[in-house]
Write a protein that holds these residues in place. Structure first.
Motif, short mmCIF file in Angstrom:
data_model
loop_
_atom_site.label_atom_id
_atom_site.label_comp_id
_atom_site.label_asym_id
_atom_site.label_seq_id
_atom_site.Cartn_x
_atom_site.Cartn_y
_atom_site.Cartn_z
N VAL A 222 -5.46 43.13 -17.83
CA VAL A 222 -3.82 42.96 -17.66
C VAL A 222 -3.35 42.38 -16.40
O VAL A 222 -3.80 42.53 -15.58
CB VAL A 222 -3.10 44.43 -17.91
CG1 VAL A 222 -1.75 44.30 -17.87
CG2 VAL A 222 -3.71 45.05 -19.03
N LEU A 223 -2.77 41.23 -16.82
CA LEU A 223 -2.08 40.36 -15.29
C LEU A 223 -0.54 40.93 -15.10
O LEU A 223 0.03 41.05 -15.99
CB LEU A 223 -2.03 39.04 -15.79
CG LEU A 223 -3.40 38.04 -15.79
CD1 LEU A 223 -3.09 36.69 -16.02
CD2 LEU A 223 -4.31 38.46 -15.12
N VAL A 224 -0.61 41.14 -13.91
CA VAL A 224 0.62 42.24 -13.50
C VAL A 224 1.31 41.14 -12.51
O VAL A 224 0.71 40.59 -11.59
CB VAL A 224 0.18 43.32 -12.81
CG1 VAL A 224 1.68 44.07 -12.36
CG2 VAL A 224 -0.18 44.28 -13.77
N ARG A 225 2.67 41.00 -12.74
CA ARG A 225 3.69 40.51 -11.83
C ARG A 225 4.49 41.79 -11.18
O ARG A 225 5.23 42.40 -11.79
CB ARG A 225 4.45 39.36 -12.12
CG ARG A 225 5.25 38.78 -11.18
CD ARG A 225 6.19 37.52 -11.31
NE ARG A 225 4.88 36.28 -11.36
CZ ARG A 225 5.11 35.25 -11.71
NH1 ARG A 225 6.19 35.10 -12.31
NH2 ARG A 225 4.40 34.35 -11.73
N VAL A 226 4.59 41.85 -9.90
CA VAL A 226 5.32 43.13 -9.24
C VAL A 226 6.83 42.83 -8.99
O VAL A 226 6.91 41.49 -8.86
CB VAL A 226 4.52 43.59 -8.05
CG1 VAL A 226 2.88 43.87 -8.20
CG2 VAL A 226 4.39 42.73 -6.78
#
Lengths: 401, 222
Positions: A222-226
């Motif tokens: 899972v790629l996450v942008r904060v």
């Protein structure tokens, strides 16, 4: 007869003892070559990391806990890998505080049985509905989303738009090629939609000798942008706390691990280069001191003919500048050649990304290397040149007899 | 042309002071041909170097062509040497990396280069009989030939004063005659002043005024 001047006198002097001149030339060549190739090498790796980080576009990468090392190898060295976790994790990650966007990806490692084309290719599938890493590139360059059997490839793949390529018995059409990044994960990957990947997996059961064991409930990462203003590593800690069985790696963390590795390498190269430089300075200084000593009478004679101190000083410095300038250019050429020859072997060993920096930086580096080599020559000959120019002509002639 | 007063130059050898030039005074007119004779170590070469501005005295004064050498800066002195004074040494003073022609033209590198410098160098080499050796290197010449090149070089900048230290030392009799003839010709036709240091009393007699040096002191032989 060509015009006689300080430069032509210096050239004639250098030709007088060709072995000695060659030794001086070689010492500058080695120092400049080492520094130049090391700087290019390290800059290229840093450049690749920078571009790679930007291309990854994610602040945090969530992977199954026991596959963290594989994920890191996949990202940095482009080593194809396959690992899966349950799709539920995507929803759990989305609910963690500080997560702005989360999008799944699938990593599929083809084998020689499943891929008719290139066993080193790395299949990466993304979800166009939530993706924020590949889709922006598609919107900008392809100006349309990928349809079912379409793929885009990294620049390292020997295919072009319009080509057809088969994986696990499914035929795909290449519709675009991404710009190079130096990171194999991007350059040797083939990007498709997750729907296409699941369908390929399903079809592989009948079409391929080695089917993929993958269900629609599984994802690799899972790629996450904060959220803005929140540190990715804080979010990564929260994800690991809230979601069981995952490892959340801040992209900074991935990069900083490599940076640490690079810094170690850089430190070693710098120490070796500094030692080489000091040795070279000392050796050249000693040789020029010897030159001044053995040419004392000649220099005194030049003074008796009307040469000023600046002429004698200029003569010694010009000799040093010629030899170090030529040595510097030879260092640039040999350093580049050595880098070209051994680059792949070193990268293979280090498992680090590589991408040449921009041309302006390279030009600056070449100029810097030439200036550095000239400075080496000037610095090493400065003391002998001052000594030579300050000798009293009569003493120089008398002692030189 | 040359006026030297109360000139003293000393050296310390193994802690002991040694007067190479001891209270020397002399005056030489423009266009004179003068010789200084004396044994080795009598101070002849040191005196020549003092007059040529190659070294500084402990005390005294040196005036050459109305210029006080001791008041000049190093640059002024260099320019003065380049334009007005030439040296001929008793040793091979040629630069081994330069051809004969380049050696002759070398002093012009440090001053105002004349457009006809090369032509004049060829002319001078023809005068000393080396017109067919212009492109060879000093190592390919005999000692006598090297001396002739050095003599040709001494005249390239049309000096007013030539300071020669044993200029005919290793020349055969015939060449020595030619060189003395050249000095006389330069003296008569161009008014060049010569101060020649020599062992040879024969050469000294032919040059005109004679001085004798002994233990750093000088006296005129009348």
């Amino acid at each position: 007869m060509s015009r006689l001047n300080i430069t032509s006198l210096a050239v004639k002097n250098l030709r007088r003892k060709i072995v000695r001149s060659l030794l001086l030339f070689l010492s500058v060549t080695v120092v400049t070559g080492t520094l130049f190739s090391a700087t290019i090498f390290i800059s290229s790796m840093q450049n690749a990391l920078k571009i790679g980080t930007y291309r990854l576009g994610a602040d945090v990468l969530v992977v199954p806990e026991k596959y963290a090392a594989d994920a890191r190898s996949a990202l940095l060295a482009g080593e194809p890998t396959s690992f899966y976790m349950n799709r539920d994790i995507l929803e759990k990650v989305k609910s963690v505080g500080g997560v702005k966007k989360a999008s799944p990806q699938l990593f599929i490692k083809p084998t020689s049985f499943t891929c008719c084309y290139n066993v080193n290719a790395f299949l990466v599938a993304f979800d166009p509905t939530s993706d924020f890493t590949i889709t922006p590139w598609l919107e900008k360059n392809l100006k349309k989303p990928l349809s079912g059997n379409e793929v885009i490839t990294g620049r390292g793949m020997p295919v072009m738009a319009g080509d057809q390529i088969s994986f696990f018995g499914t035929l795909f059409k290449v519709v675009g090629t991404m710009e190079p990044t130096g990171i194999k994960f991007f350059d040797q990957s083939i990007f498709m939609t997750m729907d296409a990947a699941y369908k390929m997996a399903e079809d592989s059961k009948t079409k391929s000798m080695q089917p993929i064991s993958l269900s629609k409930d599984e994802i690799s990462t899972v790629l996450v942008r904060v959220e803005e203003g929140i540190a990715p590593d804080r979010v990564a800690i929260r994800i690991e706390h809230d979601v069981d069985g995952v490892r959340a790696m801040a992209s900074d963390e991935v990069i900083s691990t490599v940076r640490k590795q690079l810094m170690g390498l850089l430190k070693g190269i710098l120490i070796i280069s500094a030692l080489l430089w000091i040795l070279s300075l000392l050796m050249m200084g000693f040789v020029f001191y010897m030159i001044v000593n053995e040419r004392q009478r000649e220099l005194g004679l030049l003074r008796s003919m009307g040469a000023r101190k600046k002429h004698v000083f200029g003569l010694i410095i010009t000799e040093a500048v010629i030899i170090s300038g030529l040595g510097g250019i030879a260092g640039l050429i040999s350093g580049s050649a050595i880098l070209m020859i051994f680059k792949d072997a070193i990268l293979q060993h280090l498992k680090l990304p590589y991408l040449l920096p921009q041309m302006t930086f390279l030009v600056e580096l070449v100029l810097g290397a030439v200036i550095f080599s000239l400075l080496t020559g000037i610095l090493s000959s400065l003391f002998p040149a001052v000594l030579a120019s300050n000798m009293e002509p009569y003493e120089a002639i008398r002692k030189g007899e | 042309m040359i006026k030297v007063n109360d000139l003293i130059k000393s050296y310390s050898i193994d802690g002991q002071k040694f007067w190479a030039v001891d209270n020397v005074s002399l005056a030489i007119g423009k266009g004179d041909m003068t010789s200084i004779v004396g044994h080795s170590g009598s101070g002849k070469t040191t005196l020549l170097s003092l007059i040529g501005g190659l070294t500084k005295p402990d005390s005294g004064s040196i005036v050459v062509d109305k210029e006080n050498l001791l008041a000049m800066s190093d640059n002024e002195l260099s320019t003065f040497r380049n334009r007005k004074i030439s040296f001929i040494y008793q040793f091979s003073s040629l630069i081994p990396t330069l051809t004969v022609l380049e050696n002759v033209i070398l002093p012009t590198v440090f001053g105002k280069q004349q457009p006809d410098g090369v032509a004049y160098a060829r002319e001078l080499l023809a005068i000393v009989g080396l017109e067919n050796k212009m492109k060879v290197y000093p190592s390919q010449l005999s000692g006598g030939q090297q001396r002739r090149v050095a003599i040709a070089r001494a005249f390239i900048n049309a000096p007013e004063l030539v300071l020669a230290d044993e200029p005919t030392g290793d020349l055969d009799e015939e060449t020595e005659e030619e060189m003395i003839g050249l000095f006389s010709s330069m003296n008569k036709n161009k008014g060049v002043t010569f101060l020649v240091v020599t062992h040879s009393t024969e050469l000294a007699k032919r040059l005109g005024r004679q001085f004798k040096m002994h233990n750093g002191r000088i006296e005129e032989i009348i």
